[in-house]
Design a protein around this motif. Sequence first.
Motif, PDB file in Angstrom:
ATOM      1  N   ASP A 169       0.511  -1.734   0.558  1.00 15.66           N
ATOM      2  CA  ASP A 169       0.028  -0.278  -0.151  1.00 15.66           C
ATOM      3  C   ASP A 169       1.046   1.265  -0.094  1.00 15.66           C
ATOM      4  OD1 ASP A 169      -1.891  -1.491   0.114  1.00 15.66           O
ATOM      5  OD2 ASP A 169      -2.172  -1.745   1.943  1.00 15.66           O
ATOM      6  N   THR A 170       1.701   1.193  -0.595  1.00 15.70           N
ATOM      7  CA  THR A 170       3.363   2.566  -0.565  1.00 15.70           C
ATOM      8  C   THR A 170       2.885   3.130  -1.974  1.00 15.70           C
ATOM      9  OG1 THR A 170       5.355   1.497  -1.540  1.00 15.70           O
ATOM     10  CG2 THR A 170       4.047   1.661   0.861  1.00 15.70           C
ATOM     11  N   VAL A 329      -4.909   3.064   4.550  1.00 11.49           N
ATOM     12  CA  VAL A 329      -3.188   3.542   4.945  1.00 11.49           C
ATOM     13  C   VAL A 329      -4.159   4.907   5.201  1.00 11.49           C
ATOM     14  CG1 VAL A 329      -2.107   2.917   3.091  1.00 11.49           C
ATOM     15  CG2 VAL A 329      -3.416   4.707   2.601  1.00 11.49           C
ATOM     16  N   ARG A 371       4.412   8.321   3.550  1.00  7.04           N
ATOM     17  CA  ARG A 371       4.378   7.040   4.204  1.00  7.04           C
ATOM     18  C   ARG A 371       5.058   5.581   3.011  1.00  7.04           C
ATOM     19  NH1 ARG A 371       0.294   2.849   5.624  1.00  7.04           N
ATOM     20  NH2 ARG A 371       1.041   0.901   4.146  1.00  7.04           N
TER      21      ARG A 371
END
Lengths: 381, 293
Positions: A169-170, A329, A371
């Motif tokens: 999830d980046t 996120v 993030r």
Amino acid sequence: MSYEGDYSPLLMPPFTAATGIPVEVQSLPTTASHEKLLTAQAGGAMPDVLMLFNGWIQEFATIGAIAPVPTPALVADMFPGVLAATRIKGRDYAVPWSVAPQVQFYRRDILRQAGYETPPGDWDGWRTMARAIKRRRPDDFVFMMLLNWPTALINMLSQAGAVLLRDRDTRGNFQTTEARMTFAYYASLFADGFAPRALSTEVQDPVAAFAQGFFAIWPSGPPTLLDFKRRANELPVDRWSTARIAGPHGPGRLSGLSTSLCVSTTTSRPAEAWALVRHLSSASSELRYQRLIGNLPARASAWSSPQLAAPVLAPFAEQMREPAFSPPVIEWERIQIEIQLAAERVVRGLQTIDQALAALDTRVDRLLAKRRALVEAGKLA
Amino acid sequence: MTRQERTAWLFSAPVLAIIVLVFIVPTALAMALSVTDYSIYALADWSNLRFVGLGNFADLLSTPLFWRALGNTALFAVLGVPMAIGTSLAVALLLNDVTVHWKPLWRVLLFAPYVTSVVATAVVWRFLFNERFGLINRALNAVGVTPIDWLGNPATSIPAILIFVTWKIFGYNMIVFTAALSAVPQDLMEAARLDGAGLWGRFRHVTLPAIGPTLLLAAVMSVAGFLQIFAEPYVMTLGGPAQSTTTVLYFMFDEGFKWWNLGQASAVAFILFLMILALTIVQTRIGRRYEWL
């Protein structure tokens, strides 16, 4: 926020009568609530108990604004799917409260003219029906999907099985077959004249527009039940009903705009705050709330009540058992808006689908840069 | 320091202290923020804060939306300033004419929009601009113009908002111009008339030099105002359609208050400050040349 904010004062007198604790309720406008609550946290002015959209729980837990639920008993009796959506790394930070799955509200009379008793549950069927309705009512539309309101599109993406983020999830993951297919379907509804190219600021009174037949299918949540109840003189109750939202091959998992109750980490009276949460999320409060605003109880035991057996509630009840999960996120709220902006550019013919999705990947990669750095440094799981 | 100076400092000290507290300190802090990556992660944990130097500025310059916002803001200013000042001046000239009756009444009526609430009037104007039911499209329809989707089309959204803004704010400068016009020497005007100067000649050579300084002031204030336009797009279109009404200040609001990227937002504020400063310097130069200052 929303009707929850307007109507929750009505749930307070029994609590005050039982405990002697007065409760002051402050309602926030939904569109400004996210920034107001963040500002409150930065300024040390958080309320003792607050309501959050489930998608925000991760964010507020990360910034240390909300306290973990002190006892499992508070969330013991919740629908598992609903509870899972509010859990952060296996810990409960919120008590699910008001469940708001999306369904399609439809005009029974308009659909009947086009030869449909209920709307189809798959995308091809939706389009065939839309064509039949549009032929009879060329000046009106079929679907109401506001161009600056991401819920409808995000639901379509989730039903199509698109995985929107990658690399833990980046990074954005939008140049996929599923996303392309969904964008193409979404944009075609506008290109074929089935949905108006309208922003929320342009459709000032969607209930009146629905009542006048400006559109026949409205993907929306339970608060619309209250709107329709209030304005039954404009829109008689036999003219509309509900069904589950169509997916590529039939209804599927959807995220809604459900909300949960949280307690601030800075509250000076945690015991009383959790007592209030317990009162508000009790089966009897949940049922009273359902009668008031339409949103559904998250507590399984409340569902034995005959009040929830009404036929218009059945699609909601089915849908809430099949929730979709958003990527965990804290940028997700913003990414949804970026997805919608990309779709708007496609709908307005400013970009092709491929251009828009490539630009979306770049944009989301940037939003996730911080993030990504933290994840790579091992500071964020 | 003489006793007189000491007294002067003593009297101005409270005001100076307030200015330092509410203006200089926050500005300095904002500038300090603009070289950090302060974001929601820093709100969670201070150890996530990094010094990034000019990184925010470099980032901004490579963000397409920032350029878009700059372009939109420039369009607002380039179209809006002449529109607003032109309307104010034209109405003030009309009201200044001797043949107009009930002048105080007209002044009040025309000034009224300025003191109404932006949000309330924006709601009314949103109805007026409605593609299907709006009065504006009905009026246009009567003269054979096809309906325009004023607020829903990226090409017409800025003009539509400008019409609303002009209606809303022209009253203020109109009053300022009315005051300035009353100072135009009547004997000069009559002399010009006797010498055969037409309407335009009298405006160009008698009225304009007399109201020059006021005009400059109005221009400076309007440029600064239009570069900071925010509330009108916020309530009329939420920056849409397709971000065609997202202005620099709107971009800053979103970055800073909505998404809590205060580092980035402070950088935007700093750039906006430099832009307004540069434009004001240019305007003052022009003003000096015409001896209006």
